[in-house]
Design a protein around this motif. Structure first.
Motif, PDB file in Angstrom:
ATOM      1  N   UNK A 112      13.003 -14.004   2.739  1.00 46.57           N
ATOM      2  CA  UNK A 112      12.545 -12.618   2.644  1.00 46.57           C
ATOM      3  C   UNK A 112      11.054 -12.570   2.343  1.00 46.57           C
ATOM      4  N   UNK A 113      10.480 -11.376   2.508  1.00 44.85           N
ATOM      5  CA  UNK A 113       9.038 -11.192   2.244  1.00 44.85           C
ATOM      6  C   UNK A 113       8.710 -11.448   0.776  1.00 44.85           C
ATOM      7  N   UNK A 114       9.602 -11.039  -0.115  1.00 40.52           N
ATOM      8  CA  UNK A 114       9.351 -11.251  -1.549  1.00 40.52           C
ATOM      9  C   UNK A 114       9.303 -12.732  -1.855  1.00 40.52           C
ATOM     10  N   UNK A 115      10.201 -13.489  -1.236  1.00 41.05           N
ATOM     11  CA  UNK A 115      10.217 -14.928  -1.468  1.00 41.05           C
ATOM     12  C   UNK A 115       8.927 -15.575  -0.968  1.00 41.05           C
ATOM     13  N   UNK A 116       8.452 -15.107   0.201  1.00 39.65           N
ATOM     14  CA  UNK A 116       7.202 -15.661   0.747  1.00 39.65           C
ATOM     15  C   UNK A 116       6.019 -15.390  -0.182  1.00 39.65           C
ATOM     16  N   UNK A 117       5.980 -14.200  -0.760  1.00 38.80           N
ATOM     17  CA  UNK A 117       4.885 -13.859  -1.682  1.00 38.80           C
ATOM     18  C   UNK A 117       4.931 -14.757  -2.906  1.00 38.80           C
ATOM     19  N   UNK A 118       6.143 -14.960  -3.443  1.00 44.83           N
ATOM     20  CA  UNK A 118       6.291 -15.818  -4.621  1.00 44.83           C
ATOM     21  C   UNK A 118       5.859 -17.229  -4.308  1.00 44.83           C
ATOM     22  N   UNK A 119       6.290 -17.754  -3.172  1.00 45.60           N
ATOM     23  CA  UNK A 119       5.934 -19.116  -2.798  1.00 45.60           C
ATOM     24  C   UNK A 119       4.423 -19.253  -2.604  1.00 45.60           C
ATOM     25  N   UNK A 120       3.796 -18.259  -2.005  1.00 48.11           N
ATOM     26  CA  UNK A 120       2.344 -18.293  -1.809  1.00 48.11           C
ATOM     27  C   UNK A 120       1.610 -18.333  -3.130  1.00 48.11           C
ATOM     28  N   UNK A 121       2.051 -17.534  -4.092  1.00 50.50           N
ATOM     29  CA  UNK A 121       1.410 -17.526  -5.405  1.00 50.50           C
ATOM     30  C   UNK A 121       1.600 -18.856  -6.126  1.00 50.50           C
ATOM     31  N   UNK A 122       2.791 -19.440  -5.972  1.00 52.01           N
ATOM     32  CA  UNK A 122       3.046 -20.730  -6.611  1.00 52.01           C
ATOM     33  C   UNK A 122       2.168 -21.823  -6.011  1.00 52.01           C
ATOM     34  N   UNK A 146      -5.193 -22.366 -11.154  1.00 51.97           N
ATOM     35  CA  UNK A 146      -5.430 -21.065 -11.758  1.00 51.97           C
ATOM     36  C   UNK A 146      -4.100 -20.481 -12.227  1.00 51.97           C
ATOM     37  N   UNK A 147      -4.134 -19.722 -13.264  1.00 48.39           N
ATOM     38  CA  UNK A 147      -2.943 -19.061 -13.789  1.00 48.39           C
ATOM     39  C   UNK A 147      -2.876 -17.673 -13.177  1.00 48.39           C
ATOM     40  N   UNK A 148      -1.856 -17.468 -12.358  1.00 51.63           N
ATOM     41  CA  UNK A 148      -1.686 -16.184 -11.714  1.00 51.63           C
ATOM     42  C   UNK A 148      -0.693 -15.351 -12.512  1.00 51.63           C
ATOM     43  N   UNK A 149      -0.951 -14.079 -12.586  1.00 52.92           N
ATOM     44  CA  UNK A 149      -0.062 -13.181 -13.312  1.00 52.92           C
ATOM     45  C   UNK A 149       1.011 -12.663 -12.363  1.00 52.92           C
ATOM     46  N   UNK A 150       2.238 -13.086 -12.597  1.00 55.69           N
ATOM     47  CA  UNK A 150       3.358 -12.639 -11.780  1.00 55.69           C
ATOM     48  C   UNK A 150       4.035 -11.455 -12.459  1.00 55.69           C
ATOM     49  N   UNK A 151       4.763 -10.670 -11.699  1.00 50.30           N
ATOM     50  CA  UNK A 151       5.561  -9.610 -12.329  1.00 50.30           C
ATOM     51  C   UNK A 151       6.474 -10.208 -13.380  1.00 50.30           C
ATOM     52  N   UNK A 152       6.849  -9.415 -14.342  1.00 49.82           N
ATOM     53  CA  UNK A 152       7.656  -9.922 -15.443  1.00 49.82           C
ATOM     54  C   UNK A 152       8.990 -10.485 -14.952  1.00 49.82           C
ATOM     55  N   UNK A 153       9.564  -9.943 -13.863  1.00 48.25           N
ATOM     56  CA  UNK A 153      10.830 -10.471 -13.357  1.00 48.25           C
ATOM     57  C   UNK A 153      10.935 -10.202 -11.863  1.00 48.25           C
ATOM     58  N   UNK A 154      11.248 -11.272 -11.101  1.00 46.62           N
ATOM     59  CA  UNK A 154      11.445 -11.182  -9.653  1.00 46.62           C
ATOM     60  C   UNK A 154      12.811 -11.767  -9.338  1.00 46.62           C
ATOM     61  N   UNK A 182       6.413 -15.487 -17.319  1.00 42.65           N
ATOM     62  CA  UNK A 182       7.068 -14.650 -16.317  1.00 42.65           C
ATOM     63  C   UNK A 182       8.339 -15.338 -15.798  1.00 42.65           C
ATOM     64  N   UNK A 183       9.305 -14.534 -15.435  1.00 45.76           N
ATOM     65  CA  UNK A 183      10.583 -15.070 -14.969  1.00 45.76           C
ATOM     66  C   UNK A 183      10.798 -14.752 -13.496  1.00 45.76           C
ATOM     67  N   UNK A 184      11.372 -15.743 -12.801  1.00 48.61           N
ATOM     68  CA  UNK A 184      11.809 -15.558 -11.413  1.00 48.61           C
ATOM     69  C   UNK A 184      13.284 -15.930 -11.365  1.00 48.61           C
ATOM     70  N   UNK A 185      14.106 -15.006 -10.902  1.00 46.02           N
ATOM     71  CA  UNK A 185      15.539 -15.252 -10.791  1.00 46.02           C
ATOM     72  C   UNK A 185      15.922 -15.392  -9.317  1.00 46.02           C
ATOM     73  N   UNK A 186      16.556 -16.482  -9.001  1.00 43.69           N
ATOM     74  CA  UNK A 186      17.004 -16.742  -7.624  1.00 43.69           C
ATOM     75  C   UNK A 186      18.530 -16.840  -7.637  1.00 43.69           C
ATOM     76  N   UNK A 187      19.156 -16.049  -6.789  1.00 43.11           N
ATOM     77  CA  UNK A 187      20.610 -16.097  -6.638  1.00 43.11           C
ATOM     78  C   UNK A 187      20.957 -16.760  -5.314  1.00 43.11           C
ATOM     79  N   UNK A 188      21.842 -17.728  -5.386  1.00 43.91           N
ATOM     80  CA  UNK A 188      22.291 -18.433  -4.185  1.00 43.91           C
ATOM     81  C   UNK A 188      23.803 -18.231  -4.064  1.00 43.91           C
TER      82      UNK A 188
END
Length: 228
Positions: A2-12, A20-28, A120-126
């Motif tokens: 998904x687009x959200x996953x691509x954005x997260x991966x790009x930031x990582x 650099x320390x990037x500020x991610x949303x508090x929960x994705x 910041x937290x990232x939650x992935x459901x599989x």
């Protein structure tokens, strides 16, 4: 993905290569789907490296029940595989794990919570769907062996039946001929049993010549040439 996953991966990736320390949303939250067959091994990946994470925790959710699978705390170099999955999990350094020899009751939702260095937290459901193995087709050689065996059996039965029928026919013909011969002999009075009306051997008449009467003293017996 998904687009959200691509954005997260790009930031990582930017965080890894630029330090650099990037500020991610508090929960994705990201959702992925996995299909597998009973008996296979399934990889549950975090899609990240240990350098950007402070902790990783995997849980299995099925309906209202929840089981902890693994937990890693990179700052303390501590990792734990919970008892229920002790002999079924191969854990990797970045928090991914391989679930061995899956079963039908492994179907359900697997959740991983990634906490990065900023908190910041990232939650992935599989979502894992487990299917039964397809039925194995019968090998061609087994089919051929079965057909060959059946053909041999039918050939033996056919030969036995033919021999039996021929035997009955031969016995029937013999009995018929005997019956016809006996009927013929019974129809001619005074015929000897050893005489054969169907014989092609010429008959001879024995006579005794007496004077001028050629027919006087003729024998009435009719016998084949080979009798004396």
């Amino acid at each position: 993905m998904t687009c959200v996953a691509k954005v997260v991966m790009l930031k990582l990736c930017l965080l890894i290569f630029t330090n650099q320390i990037l500020t991610l949303p508090q929960q994705i939250e990201i959702t992925e789907y996995i299909n597998a067959t009973v008996g296979e091994d399934v990889l549950f990946s975090t899609n990240s490296t240990s350098a950007v994470n402070r902790s990783v925790e995997w849980k299995y959710n099925c309906g209202t029940s929840q089981k902890s699978i693994v937990m890693l705390t990179f700052s303390e170099h501590d990792d734990k595989i919970f008892q229920h999955y002790k002999d079924r999990v191969h854990l990797y350094k970045n928090g991914s794990f391989l679930l061995l020899n899956i079963e039908s009751n492994d179907t359900g939702c697997y959740t991983v919570t990634l906490v990065d260095t900023s908190g910041s937290e990232v939650t992935i459901k599989k979502w894992l769907s487990v299917f039964d193995k397809p039925a194995s087709p019968t090998p061609n050689n087994e089919v051929n062996i079965t057909l060959s065996s059946n053909s041999t059996t039918w050939n033996i039965i056919g030969i036995s039946t033919g021999v039996t029928v021929l035997g009955f026919c031969a016995v029937g013909i013999y009995l018929l001929r005997r019956w016809m011969q006996e009927s013929t002999e019974a129809a001619i009075p005074g015929m000897k049993n050893n005489e054969n009306l169907n014989s092609s051997v010429p008959m001879v008449v024995y006579s005794t010549y007496v004077g001028t009467f050629p027919n006087y003293g003729k024998s009435c017996q009719i016998s084949p040439l080979d009798q004396t």
